[in-house]
Design a protein around this motif. Structure first.
Motif, mmCIF file in Angstrom:
data_model
loop_
_atom_site.group_PDB
_atom_site.id
_atom_site.type_symbol
_atom_site.label_atom_id
_atom_site.label_comp_id
_atom_site.label_asym_id
_atom_site.label_seq_id
_atom_site.Cartn_x
_atom_site.Cartn_y
_atom_site.Cartn_z
ATOM 1 N N SER A 5 -1.739 40.454 -48.858
ATOM 2 C CA SER A 5 -2.509 41.697 -48.821
ATOM 3 C C SER A 5 -2.288 42.510 -47.550
ATOM 4 N N PHE A 6 -1.566 41.996 -46.598
ATOM 5 C CA PHE A 6 -1.388 42.663 -45.304
ATOM 6 C C PHE A 6 -0.299 43.723 -45.389
ATOM 7 N N SER A 7 -0.567 44.895 -44.786
ATOM 8 C CA SER A 7 0.439 45.943 -44.756
ATOM 9 C C SER A 7 0.507 46.554 -43.360
ATOM 10 N N VAL A 8 1.667 47.092 -43.032
ATOM 11 C CA VAL A 8 1.903 47.751 -41.750
ATOM 12 C C VAL A 8 2.491 49.118 -42.056
ATOM 13 N N SER A 9 1.853 50.164 -41.530
ATOM 14 C CA SER A 9 2.289 51.544 -41.763
ATOM 15 C C SER A 9 2.438 51.845 -43.251
ATOM 16 N N GLY A 10 1.589 51.255 -44.044
ATOM 17 C CA GLY A 10 1.598 51.520 -45.472
ATOM 18 C C GLY A 10 2.594 50.696 -46.277
ATOM 19 N N LEU A 53 -2.675 29.669 -36.411
ATOM 20 C CA LEU A 53 -2.537 29.855 -37.845
ATOM 21 C C LEU A 53 -1.630 31.035 -38.136
ATOM 22 N N SER A 54 -0.878 30.912 -39.203
ATOM 23 C CA SER A 54 -0.019 32.013 -39.624
ATOM 24 C C SER A 54 -0.752 32.860 -40.654
ATOM 25 N N ALA A 55 -0.162 34.038 -40.956
ATOM 26 C CA ALA A 55 -0.746 34.909 -41.983
ATOM 27 C C ALA A 55 -0.790 34.179 -43.317
ATOM 28 N N LYS A 56 0.197 33.335 -43.553
ATOM 29 C CA LYS A 56 0.234 32.566 -44.797
ATOM 30 C C LYS A 56 -0.948 31.593 -44.848
ATOM 31 N N ASP A 57 -1.175 30.910 -43.715
ATOM 32 C CA ASP A 57 -2.286 29.964 -43.642
ATOM 33 C C ASP A 57 -3.636 30.663 -43.849
ATOM 34 N N LEU A 58 -3.743 31.889 -43.361
ATOM 35 C CA LEU A 58 -5.000 32.633 -43.479
ATOM 36 C C LEU A 58 -5.164 33.310 -44.834
ATOM 37 N N GLY A 59 -4.083 33.291 -45.631
ATOM 38 C CA GLY A 59 -4.160 33.878 -46.956
ATOM 39 C C GLY A 59 -4.103 35.398 -46.962
ATOM 40 N N HIS A 95 4.053 46.859 -47.377
ATOM 41 C CA HIS A 95 3.677 45.450 -47.495
ATOM 42 C C HIS A 95 4.474 44.635 -46.480
ATOM 43 N N VAL A 96 3.848 43.648 -45.895
ATOM 44 C CA VAL A 96 4.486 42.842 -44.857
ATOM 45 C C VAL A 96 5.749 42.151 -45.375
ATOM 46 N N GLN A 97 5.761 41.771 -46.632
ATOM 47 C CA GLN A 97 6.947 41.114 -47.206
ATOM 48 C C GLN A 97 8.119 42.091 -47.260
ATOM 49 N N ASP A 98 7.824 43.388 -47.477
ATOM 50 C CA ASP A 98 8.880 44.401 -47.446
ATOM 51 C C ASP A 98 9.494 44.502 -46.051
ATOM 52 N N TRP A 99 8.632 44.423 -45.023
ATOM 53 C CA TRP A 99 9.132 44.446 -43.641
ATOM 54 C C TRP A 99 10.038 43.244 -43.376
#
Length: 72
Positions: free
Chosen positions: A12-17, A2-8, A19-23
């Motif tokens: 809301s997921f962030s890395v080092s503060g 499953l992907s992060a998208k599939d898990l919903g 947002h994952v979409q910014d990465w």
């Protein structure tokens, strides 16, 4: 798998503060910049090769045109 998208959790997921979409956006931008630099280097190499093939008269003509353009 499953992907992060599939898990919903994509929204809301962030890395080092950040947002994952910014990465993802930053990585895509970096990739595009790298590709452009590579393409630019290839074009400069071809331009150098082509310039070597020009006759002396044509080289002088191009230099004169460039000087005239600077004087405008």
């Amino acid at each position: 798998m499953l992907s992060a998208k599939d898990l919903g959790v994509l929204d809301s997921f962030s890395v080092s503060g950040y947002h994952v979409q910014d990465w993802i956006t930053d990585l895509k931008s970096k990739f595009e910049i790298m590709n452009r630099k590579e393409e630019e280097q290839k074009l400069k190499t071809m331009e150098t090769k082509l310039y070597k093939l020009l006759s002396d008269d044509k080289k002088v003509e191009l230099e004169l045109d460039e000087i005239a353009e600077l004087l405008r």
